[in-house]
Design a protein around this motif. Structure first.
Motif, short mmCIF file in Angstrom:
data_model
loop_
_atom_site.label_atom_id
_atom_site.label_comp_id
_atom_site.label_asym_id
_atom_site.label_seq_id
_atom_site.Cartn_x
_atom_site.Cartn_y
_atom_site.Cartn_z
N UNK A 1 0.83 -1.20 0.00
CA UNK A 1 0.00 0.00 0.00
C UNK A 1 0.87 1.25 0.00
N UNK B 1 1.22 4.18 -2.78
CA UNK B 1 1.06 5.57 -2.37
C UNK B 1 2.23 6.41 -2.85
N UNK C 1 -3.31 -8.12 -7.27
CA UNK C 1 -4.76 -8.25 -7.14
C UNK C 1 -5.29 -7.46 -5.93
N UNK C 2 -4.95 -6.19 -5.94
CA UNK C 2 -5.44 -5.31 -4.87
C UNK C 2 -6.93 -5.09 -5.10
N UNK C 3 -7.75 -5.21 -4.06
CA UNK C 3 -9.18 -4.98 -4.24
C UNK C 3 -9.45 -3.58 -4.76
N UNK D 1 -11.78 -1.46 -4.23
CA UNK D 1 -12.15 -0.46 -3.24
C UNK D 1 -10.92 0.23 -2.66
N UNK D 2 -10.00 -0.60 -2.24
CA UNK D 2 -8.84 -0.02 -1.58
C UNK D 2 -8.04 0.83 -2.55
N UNK E 1 -9.77 4.18 -3.12
CA UNK E 1 -9.51 5.07 -1.99
C UNK E 1 -8.12 5.68 -2.09
N UNK F 1 -7.34 9.60 -2.70
CA UNK F 1 -6.62 10.43 -1.72
C UNK F 1 -5.34 11.01 -2.30
#
Lengths: 600, 511
Positions: B370, B374, B393-395, B397-398, B401, B405
């Protein structure tokens, strides 16, 4: 100074005095002036036993914190190390001693191991070649420390971790020893109940130790009627929930350590003569919290929603008391008023403190995130959608909320679902690793090993049965005038306390089924009392139970037990003992590997 | 004095007078005392009796009663009884003499054959007498004497039992089990009898098995364990130590074993004792950290994770990768698929980070996935971030977000709008509104309000400070809670709106 310890049902000051006496005896063994080098961890627990003044009376002139390198210079005859029996500390001591010898040779060294000396540590000192430098190597048996009028704690932070993760049962051995000391002072406890592996182990050790002492009969009239030993892992759920009592919330938000809390100073700034902003204190405000403070004893166990009303009621009483001065006409009346002043002023400042604390807490409890978090917790506890990935948790991970908060929620979901579905379980774990870092794999492993976060096995989810049988969830809990222990979590009645409650009445036989669902054996043991020590109970006299939480207890659970003690028809008073006072955060933290490296 | 009184029950008138005379001369006390002493020195039990009886000669009936008491071992009753007619003579002497005489008579019996005089007995003390009896193996008699004379258990019965048991273990004709049984029955939980002491004796006599059986009765592990070690029963010693819960004792055994055994046996022994194994492991971890020695012998029997944890933190990338690789192997062996996969992912991530660090000096190494994404987004490396998002395979939703941001952080509003339209937002649009507001961009925030789902619309309107809009939605939805929420945010000056809301509320509740 420690008068509040003697007001309770059982005078715990006896225990404190015994501990102080022993400390004095040791100090007097090292004649002449002394400096104490502290294992930092011990200063907190020791503070509950003896203040600096006691040490000073016994010629302790200097105190240092144990750290590597050279000891600070001090013109004293004796250097005493107060340490836990830990290998890494031995190396530091060795270093201290080595660098010392070259400078002075006249100072005497002593070691006081707390709570027990250890062969391994002495071996280590020997390997380092310093064992011979010590004149006294002694142990100071400090197992159970009186924490409040009805509360004993071993202040043994790592007990749960050691028992359930590391398979190290040292803490249980100390527990058993501590209970033996307690029995030596307060009489043999005739009945022992327990639930859980560790409880069984402690009871076994106690009975074995009793055999070792066979022949010397304890002739003290028993103060405790019953001992209940409870494993923390019998009730993993309760500490995960956010405590909603006043004291519980202080602990959740600011953390109470060895009876002290540190608070942000802004709210406590003394507003004198209008000038304010110039020199606001920057040091955190440190307050001691215990039943010695009348107001605190009154409100600590209330649901936070009832604290405001209690505080304003108190404020009215205090200002009315101050108003009394206008009615004081005669010299005698004035004199009487003045004599009450110190007490009233103390009450007023205590009221001011707690009003400030309550404001601080209110800011948080009224926030949206607090509310959302609580909603999810309550959903889990009532069994809503515990088998799916929870959106709030997902979002919180995406927002990178503190890892411990995530872990608390995920663990709670797992516990309330008797393990997560493999898919959900893997999903959460992947999310956590990807967001907070691979190193947390170890933490996840630990949580799994402790049974907090696990995949569902074939067996069906038995949590709903447990919840229904033990009435763990009470709709419309009365927060203002509680009639059930569920008020401490605004609806959730702590499982551990329900077990205690049922044991007192109608007895565990009525919940045999549920007990079988919870981990570990349950048992009952009796200890023979010498003839003539059987208590003749008077009509209406309450029985006393010592409830020992192995692996920690929360303030809300204590509040629930106090509530039970006060219930008119309960016929039972509770004294609480534990390895450590915990909350969900400190507990999960103790199970993490390298928690210091976690992302904020 | 005895002359005045011969034969039981035949107190002559004359003797009585004789006695009275003595008493009147206040000599009775002295006379009695002498008689009692004399009795002590007398061998013949009949003479003893007559001398002792003197005390009671005054009252015949009482005398017979007293005799009965004395010879039925109820001396204390007799003594108290005696007080009532002889005030100035302490009954204690009398009682103790009686008791001692009984003892002496018993040892003078031909079967025992210790013809001791009272004086000799006094000189040698009771302790020694018992010792002598013990050495001559008159155990039952010795125990009887101890009990009769009420010697505290520690000095009396227990001592005899100890001797008895130590002797018993040497009886070659009895089986180990039989002896252990007999000893257990006899000794029971007598205070002060140390089973380990008896066991040590048995061991000295070469009866190891018996010694082990006896040690089972020993409640104090601290006593059991050293002897077991001496007998080379290390496994047993270890399990006893573990049973006791005394960690220090466990350490003692473990460190002993380590010196005594070869490596393989040592580990095998520990394997069977999880508690000992984990204790040893803790110590080892500590020692490894200090000496950075022999990681391998550690890995051989640990459950891998904790060690790897420490390596991950400490070593350089290449060695870190190789350790992780062996971790993968271990996890696969342990059939821990999830951990194996997670570890492989970590290795993949580390390689990726190294590559980018080399190429762009991004300083990514060691960050979580993550945090890496970022960092990439904030560096404007969208493509690379996208790649990670897909590879790992990051979801959705995350990732949404994260991107939301990151873009807001860099105030790339256009890019954000494009992103919002790239597909239907998996996180809804309230998030967009709130994030924009967080960066104080009301203008951008408003763009997304219309896209917000009806359930969240009130919230969205309120977030951008549009009470009127919020009120419209709430009234339209006839939702009491929402109307309440708007009301609470409504400035008190806006009477019009408040009235409208209140009316709507009343209407809603009517239904």
């Amino acid at each position: 100074m420690a008068a509040h310890l003697s007001y309770g049902r059982v005078n715990l000051n006896i225990l404190r005095e015994a501990a102080r006496r022993e400390l004095r005896e040791f100090l007097d063994k090292c004649a002449g002036s002394k400096a104490i080098v502290w294992d930092e961890y011990l200063t907190g627990p020791f503070g509950l036993i003896a203040q600096y003044s006691l040490l000073k009376e016994h010629e302790v002139e200097k105190m240092f914190t144990l750290k590597s390198g050279r000891l600070p210079s001090a013109d004293v005859k004796n250097i005493i190390f107060f340490v836990r029996p830990r290998l890494e500390l031995m190396d530091i001591i060795a270093e201290n001693v080595f660098s010392e010898d070259k400078l002075h040779s006249s100072r005497d060294f002593h070691i006081l191991f707390v709570p027990r000396r250890s062969m391994l540590c002495e071996q280590r000192l020997k390997e380092q070649g310093v064992l011979g430098s010590f004149i006294n190597i002694d142990e100071y048996i400090l197992d159970l420390i009186p924490y409040d009028g009805d509360l004993l704690s071993m202040e043994y932070e790592s007990a749960f971790r050691e028992c359930y993760l590391e398979n190290d049962q040292t803490s249980l051995y100390h527990t058993a020893k501590g209970l033996m000391t307690l029995q030596a002072l307060y009489g043999t406890i005739p009945q022992i109940y327990g639930k859980g592996e560790c409880a069984r182990h402690v009871a076994n050790m106690m009975l074995r130790m009793k055999r070792e002492f066979a022949g010397s009969q304890n002739q003290i009239l028993p103060v405790f009627d019953t001992l209940l030993l409870l494993d923390r892992n019998v009730d993993l759920l309760t500490p995960l929930a956010t405590q909603l009592t006043y004291e519980g919330l202080i602990d959740e938000i600011y953390g109470i350590n060895n009876g002290y809390v540190k608070l942000p100073p802004e709210k406590f700034a003394q507003k004198k003569q209008g000038e304010s902003s110039k020199d606001l204190p920057t040091e955190p405000k440190k307050l001691q919290l215990n039943s010695a403070e009348e107001l605190y004893a009154e409100i600590r166990d209330k649901n936070f929603n009832a604290v405001g009303a209690a505080l304003s009621k108190k404020a009215k009483i205090i200002s009315a008391a101050f108003e009394e001065r206008h009615n004081a006409k005669t010299v005698g009346e004035i004199k009487q008023f003045v004599s009450q002043l110190p007490h009233m002023q103390a009450a007023r400042s205590s009221l001011a403190n707690h009003t400030s604390i309550a404001e601080l807490i209110k800011d948080i409890t009224t926030s949206e995130s607090f509310f959302d978090n609580l909603t999810v917790e309550q959903e889990f506890m009532t069994g809503v959608d515990t088998d799916k990935v929870n959106t709030y948790i997902e979002d919180s991970i995406a927002q990178k909320d503190p890892l411990i908060k995530i872990l608390r929620l995920v663990c709670m979901q797992s516990v309330c679902n008797n393990g997560l579905k493999q898919k959900v379980f893997d999903y959460y774990r992947r999310e956590i690793l990807q967001t907070y870092g691979y190193e947390h794999l170890l933490t996840l492993n630990n949580l799994e090993k402790a049974g907090l976060l696990k995949p569902q096995t074939n067996s069906r989810n038995n949590y709903p049965t447990i919840r229904k049988t033990l009435k763990l969830w009470m709709e419309d809990a009365n927060e203002q005038n509680p009639n059930d222990i569920s008020y401490v979590y605004s609806g959730y009645a702590p499982l551990s306390i329900r077990l205690t409650q049922v044991l007192a009445r109608p007895g565990w036989r009525s919940i045999e089924e549920v007990l079988k669902m919870l981990p570990g054996p349950h048992f009952e043991e009796r200890q023979q009392l010498p003839a003539g020590l059987h208590k003749k109970r008077q009509q209406g006299e309450n029985r006393t139970t010592l409830v020992f939480f192995l692996g920690g207890v929360t303030y809300a659970e204590i509040a629930a037990l106090r509530f039970l003690s006060q219930m008119e028809d309960s016929g039972m008073e509770y004294i609480i003992a534990t390895t450590k006072l915990i909350n969900g955060t400190s507990w999960i933290k103790s199970l993490m590997d390298r928690p210091e490296s976690q992302t904020p | 004095l005895p002359g005045g009184w011969r034969g039981p029950g035949k107190l002559s008138q004359k003797a009585d007078e004789y006695l009275r005379e003595i008493k009147e001369q206040s000599m009775l006390g002295e006379a009695v005392k002498q008689c009692v002493e004399a009795a002590g020195h007398e061998y013949d039990s009949n003479t003893q009796k007559s001398l002792l009886r003197v005390r009671y000669s005054k009252y015949l009936l009482k005398l017979i009663w007293a005799q009965w008491l004395v010879f039925n071992q109820r001396c204390s009753v007799a003594a108290s009884f005696g007080k009532c007619f002889l005030t100035d003579f302490s009954p204690d002497v009398f009682v103790s003499t009686c008791r001692e005489l009984r003892v002496l008579n018993a040892v003078r019996e031909s079967g025992v054959g210790l013809p001791l005089t009272h004086t000799q007995f006094k000189q040698m003390t009771l302790q020694v007498l018992i010792d002598r009896l013990v050495y001559r193996q008159f155990y039952p008699l010795a125990i009887e004497i101890c009990r009769y004379l009420k010697i505290p258990d520690y000095q009396g019965v227990s001592r005899v039992l100890k001797h008895w048991a130590s002797c018993k273990v040497q009886q070659k004709d009895l089986s180990d089990t039989a002896i252990a049984q007999v000893i257990c029955v006899k000794v029971g939980d007598s205070p002060g009898v140390s089973y380990s002491h008896i066991a040590a004796k048995a061991y000295e006599c070469g009866r190891t098995e018996l010694a082990i059986k006896l040690l089972d009765f020993e409640p104090r592990s601290g006593e059991q364990v050293p002897l077991l070690l001496k007998m080379k029963r290390s496994q047993l010693a270890l399990s006893k130590a573990v049973e006791s819960g005394d960690t220090d004792l466990v350490y003692t055994v473990v460190s002993y074993l380590k010196n005594e055994m070869n490596r393989g046996d040592f580990f095998m022994t520990l394997r069977n004792q999880p508690v000992a194994l984990s204790l040893y492991r803790q110590v080892r971890i500590f020692i490894i950290f200090i000496t950075t020695l022999c990681l391998w012998d550690y890995l051989c029997f640990s459950d891998t994770c904790s060690v790897f944890g420490s390596c991950v933190a400490s070593s350089r990338l290449d060695s870190r990768l190789s350790v992780l690789q062996s971790a993968v192997d271990e996890y696969n062996k342990a059939k821990n698929e999830f951990a194996a996969k997670a570890t492989e992912d970590e290795m993949r991530l580390l390689r990726f980070q190294r590559k980018l660090d080399d190429e762009k000096g991004a300083g990514l190494l060691g960050l979580s996935l993550q945090a890496t994404m970022e960092a990439l987004l904030s560096l404007g490396l969208h493509k690379q971030a996208e790649q990670l998002y897909r590879d790992f395979r990051v979801p959705d939703k995350r990732y949404w977000w994260l991107k939301l941001k990151a873009l807001a952080e860099k105030e790339e509003w256009e890019e954000l709008e494009k992103f919002s339209k790239s597909k239907k937002s998996p996180i809804g649009y309230l998030a967009f509104v709130e994030v924009c507001m967080k960066h104080n961009n009301k203008f951008e925030a408003k763009k997304y309000v219309s896209k917000v789902t009806p359930e969240q619309k009130v919230k969205a309107h309120l977030a951008v400070g549009d009470q009127e809009g919020a009120a419209d939605v709430a009234i339209e939805r006839r939702n009491d809670a929402e109307i309440g929420a708007v009301l609470s945010k409504c400035p008190a000056s806006n009477h019009l709106l408040i009235d409208r809301l209140n009316r709507a509320r009343a209407a809603a509740t009517k239904k």
